[in-house]
Design an enzyme around this catalytic site. Structure first.
Site, PDB file in Angstrom:
ATOM      1  CE  LYS A 211     -24.831  25.553  40.126  1.00  0.00           C
ATOM      2  NZ  LYS A 211     -23.780  26.822  39.556  1.00  0.00           N
TER       3      LYS A 211
ATOM      4  CG  ASP B  86     -19.424  25.877  44.419  1.00  0.00           C
ATOM      5  OD1 ASP B  86     -19.110  27.102  44.384  1.00  0.00           O
ATOM      6  OD2 ASP B  86     -19.481  25.079  43.401  1.00  0.00           O
TER       7      ASP B  86
ATOM      8  NE  ARG C 285     -22.096  31.218  47.805  1.00  0.00           N
ATOM      9  CZ  ARG C 285     -22.053  30.364  46.855  1.00  0.00           C
ATOM     10  NH1 ARG C 285     -20.943  29.409  46.749  1.00  0.00           N
ATOM     11  NH2 ARG C 285     -22.964  30.189  46.022  1.00  0.00           N
TER      12      ARG C 285
ATOM     13  NE  ARG D 239     -23.115  26.093  45.261  1.00  0.00           N
ATOM     14  CZ  ARG D 239     -23.613  25.176  44.608  1.00  0.00           C
ATOM     15  NH1 ARG D 239     -24.362  24.322  45.291  1.00  0.00           N
ATOM     16  NH2 ARG D 239     -23.276  25.030  43.473  1.00  0.00           N
TER      17      ARG D 239
HETATM   18  C1  S3P Z   1     -17.474  26.366  38.893  1.00  0.00           C
HETATM   19  C2  S3P Z   1     -16.560  26.968  39.619  1.00  0.00           C
HETATM   20  C3  S3P Z   1     -16.352  27.757  40.745  1.00  0.00           C
HETATM   21  C4  S3P Z   1     -17.732  27.572  41.665  1.00  0.00           C
HETATM   22  C5  S3P Z   1     -18.897  27.555  40.782  1.00  0.00           C
HETATM   23  C6  S3P Z   1     -18.967  26.594  39.513  1.00  0.00           C
HETATM   24  C7  S3P Z   1     -17.397  25.862  37.553  1.00  0.00           C
HETATM   25  O1  S3P Z   1     -16.224  29.019  40.718  1.00  0.00           O
HETATM   26  O2  S3P Z   1     -17.618  28.321  42.574  1.00  0.00           O
HETATM   27  O3  S3P Z   1     -20.001  27.243  41.563  1.00  0.00           O
HETATM   28  O4  S3P Z   1     -18.604  25.202  37.007  1.00  0.00           O
HETATM   29  O5  S3P Z   1     -16.291  26.074  36.974  1.00  0.00           O
HETATM   30  P1  S3P Z   1     -14.795  29.614  40.285  1.00  0.00           P
HETATM   31  O6  S3P Z   1     -14.173  29.036  39.190  1.00  0.00           O
HETATM   32  O7  S3P Z   1     -15.040  30.923  40.069  1.00  0.00           O
HETATM   33  O8  S3P Z   1     -13.958  29.379  41.666  1.00  0.00           O
END
Ligand code: S3P
Length: 450
Positions: free
Chosen positions: A22, A315, A346, A388
């Site tokens: 993703k 995550d 969470r 999640r």
């Molecule tokens: C992500 C960064 C993370 C992660 C999110 C996806 C990304 O968040 O928790 O699911 O794609 O850059 P944070 O940057 O807020 O920690």
């Protein structure tokens, strides 16, 4: 699919592939949209989050064909975007909103970014402040510096920014703004976070730099149009990895999965907990390593997760908390206060659901203390609207006595639309291929940890 019903699983012995990552998919469609020609993206994530990013770029004037759900042809327009006709809906996706905010701050038109109820509660000041330092005109119009975001579009200049939070979304928002800024934009992180943005900018021949100063991007580069193939999402694989790891004799192979070491923290944790984990990188051709992970289950033991490991598995903490509840001894999760500002709080959601299943949990401000091995029993649980949480507790249900019901599970499609189908196949293994170990040597990094 508004609820999921789960019963104890038979022994897991199988081989799987998960859909495209993703995080990498979001970045791929953003950068390809700015390129100087068409780019074919294969293995694109079918998640609703990534579809929001695709729709956003379409509304900004980029032609994007989707001949198959996981293939995109993005017709990059040499950094030329046009004003959207209406506010851009980012849905539940923090990555869409924060990365787009960076990208849009340096355009010559106004945009408004809106999100669903959950996204409208998430902190935006962390991006608004540094973007303003770059010259952006951006307002977080919600009550607590939250969405909607109103972006005026302005001339930006590069800055050197020391980020107070370890957030790849924040870092990436600034790097995307930096692409449209005069000079060099540098971000220093308190702890290293996933590095997909900088790797991909590099791959598309945008000038970046990484040194003790942090990560930098130079403005004014036009990404060179190239095709890109996205590896499987280790954050989706994580649910099955834990399901197999917590079953003595369980055996799982995940093929074609992303093995970028800013994302594989979960593998080290499972090794410390006593599972056998092997990985083999098979392909690094397109900057993002991909390969096989093989897990053999065991009676897990508790561990401590904290410090610089946290962003590398942020995550995966909901499913690792479930692993902690299944392990003997205590599992501590510390310095993970970021979990409080994800799709839901969470920490609170995990504590609530684990307790409802009979586990002993202490909620800490920045994490959880989990006393494992209390027998889990089925319960009726809420997903708290968080994909999640829904998936982590579906896996917990595979280890519980009686039936577990997860309510409000439409949110699962946010990251993993095929989850329920895979769950069904795991629970009803008819026709499943059994596997024999395929990786015969541990990768050096993981061997050291064990
Ligand atoms: C992500 C960064 C993370 C992660 C999110 C996806 C990304 O968040 O928790 O699911 O794609 O850059 P944070 O940057 O807020 O920690």
């Amino acid at each position: 699919m508004d609820e999921l019903r789960i019963k104890r699983a038979p022994r897991i012995e199988t081989e799987i592939i998960v859909s495209g990552d993703k995080s990498i998919s979001h970045r791929a469609v953003l950068i390809a949209s700015l390129a100087n020609g068409p780019c074919v993206l294969r293995g694109f994530s079918p998640s609703t989050d990534c579809t929001h990013t695709v729709e956003a770029m379409r509304s900004l004037g980029i032609k994007i064909e989707r001949p198959e759900p996981e293939v995109l042809i993005v017709h990059g327009k040499k950094r030329k975007l046009s004003a959207p006709n209406e506010p851009i809906n980012c849905g539940n996706s923090g990555t869409t909103m924060r990365l787009l905010a960076g990208l849009l701050a340096g355009q010559s038109f106004k945009t408004r970014l809106v999100g669903d109820d959950s996204l409208s509660k998430r902190p935006m000041r962390r991006i608004v402040e540094p973007l303003r330092l770059m010259g952006a005109q951006i307002e977080a119009e919600g009550e607590h510096d939250t969405a909607p975001l109103q972006i005026e579009g302005a001339a930006l200049h590069g800055i050197k920014y020391t980020s107070p939070v370890a957030s790849a979304q924040l870092k990436s928002a600034l790097l995307f703004a930096g692409l449209f800024a005069k000079g060099k934009t540098t971000v220093l992180e308190p702890v290293a976070t996933r590095n997909h943005t900088e790797l991909m900018l590099n791959y598309f021949l945008v000038r970046t730099q990484r040194d003790e100063e942090g990560v930098s991007v130079f403005g004014d580069y036009v990404p060179e149009s190239r095709d890109f193939s996205i590896p499987g999402d280790i954050s989706s694989a994580a649910f099955w990895l834990v399901a197999a790891a917590a079953q003595p004799g369980g055996h799982l192979l995940v093929r074609e999965v992303g093995l970028n070491d800013t994302r594989t923290g979960i593998l080290g944790v499972l090794v410390r907990m006593g599972a056998q984990v092997r990985e083999a990188i098979e392909d690094v051709e397109q900057v993002e390593p991909r390969g096989i992970v093989e897990v053999t289950g065991a009676n897990l033991k508790g561990t401590v997760i904290q410090g610089k490991e946290v962003p590398q598995l942020i995550d995966e903490l909901p499913i690792l908390a479930v692993a902690g509840a299944l392990a003997r001894g205590t599992t501590m999760i510390r310095q993970a206060q970021e979990l409080r500002v994800k799709e839901t709080d969470r920490i609170a959601a995990i504590a609530h659901n684990l307790r409802s299943m009979g586990a002993q949990v202490i909620e800490l401000t920045d994490g959880l203390e989990i006393h494992g091995r209390a027998p889990l029993h089925g319960a009726r649980l809420s997903s708290f609207g968080d994909h999640r949480i829904a998936m982590a507790f579906a896996i917990a249900g595979l280890f519980a006595e009686g039936e577990t019901i997860i309510q409000d599970v439409d949110c699962v499609a946010t990251s993993y639309p095929g989850f329920d189908k895979m769950l069904h196949e795991i629970v009803n293994p008819k026709g499943f291929r059994t596997t024999t170990p395929v990786i015969t040597s541990l990768s050096p990094a993981r061997a050291e940890e064990s």
